[in-house]
Design a protein around this motif. Sequence first.
Motif: not given
Length: 387
Positions: A326, A358, A360-361, A363-364, A367, A386
């Motif tokens: 990330m 990126s 983003r994925t 980080r998803e 989570r 985070e």
Amino acid sequence: MVASTQFGEKLRESLASETFVKLTLSQAHGEPGLRNLQVRIIEVRDGRKLSLVWRHELRDVTKNYDVTKGASLILELIAQRFRRAHLFTTAGDWELRSRDGNERLTASKPAFKKPPSVSHDRQKETATSASAPYLRALEVTNAEGKARPGMSGKLAQIQRFTEVLGHLIADSPLREKKELAVLDMGAGKGYLTFATCDFFASRGVKARVTGIERRPELVRLTNRVAKECGYENLEFRKGEIGAGHYESNLDILIALHACNTATDDALHEGVSKGASLLIAAPCCHQELRAQFTPAAVLRDVLRHGILLEREAEILTDGIRALLLEMHGYKSTVFEFISPEHTGKNLMIAAHKRHEPHSARTARERFRALVEFYGIREQRLAKLLGEL
């Protein structure tokens, strides 16, 4: 002319003119566990061959080919299985990168002035010599270069570490640098700190290596040994891991067997200083075990203490690797030595990305992972903002 065609011409030209030094293919897709493919020329009884070495996490596979056939196979592999190829010749170096159907060829000055020996029977290069003076001074080996009683596992670990370090450097832009800044956090008695300094010194690289250790008696010992062995670019300092000891740009961060969340502190230090290469062998995974609130489907498995402990270790190191992804790194987790030499034999290695990426994925996925396991706190995630 497309970049891959130009690259193929440069490869064949170097083989025909005998300016070829070596070739590395990396970023394989479709074959998990394959780190890279390394190519060199060898001389055997029936003539010159291209020797292709597939380097996996736990094994190497070597196959030899006629030069013409081998060159054709390499170009097929580049087109089908590898996103990056780096050709080294005495006339110049060329790097081919491909991503999403786009290709780019970059030329640079030659890193080597003459081709290496092609003798197939040459003695295998050892990353760390058992007769190195620092090993005797630290009582790992005796005057004959043999491991002292009880130290054979430590010697094997040191030698394997420098072998892995060599592979990691070869897969990094750091391979072309002649000056490096290296930080070893939690250096202890300095076995691997000395090995790292000796590794670069033997290759003509000016590496400024700093070891951080909180025990003053070990700092005094290791500084004395460094002076006695003539390592002018090696220094040990007293301090805690992750306390911001390094004031300048950092190339390599090493943290082996730092206990519990000290590994997270060390990794954060490397990320915050923009290190190109992070190398960690975690130890004592205590932080997450008490936080588990496993989903119902896992409760019958994780009610066993030993399985809960192992799950905590896997999850902790998986989260660390994902967090590094990330924050601009390409990470991998692997066993770097047999468990017979050390029970803490898992290594996290991460190369800083130099192309747009990126998060983003990733980080998803992070989570979703912490939510599934009910994780409320994780040290590296907190340091990186985070959690």
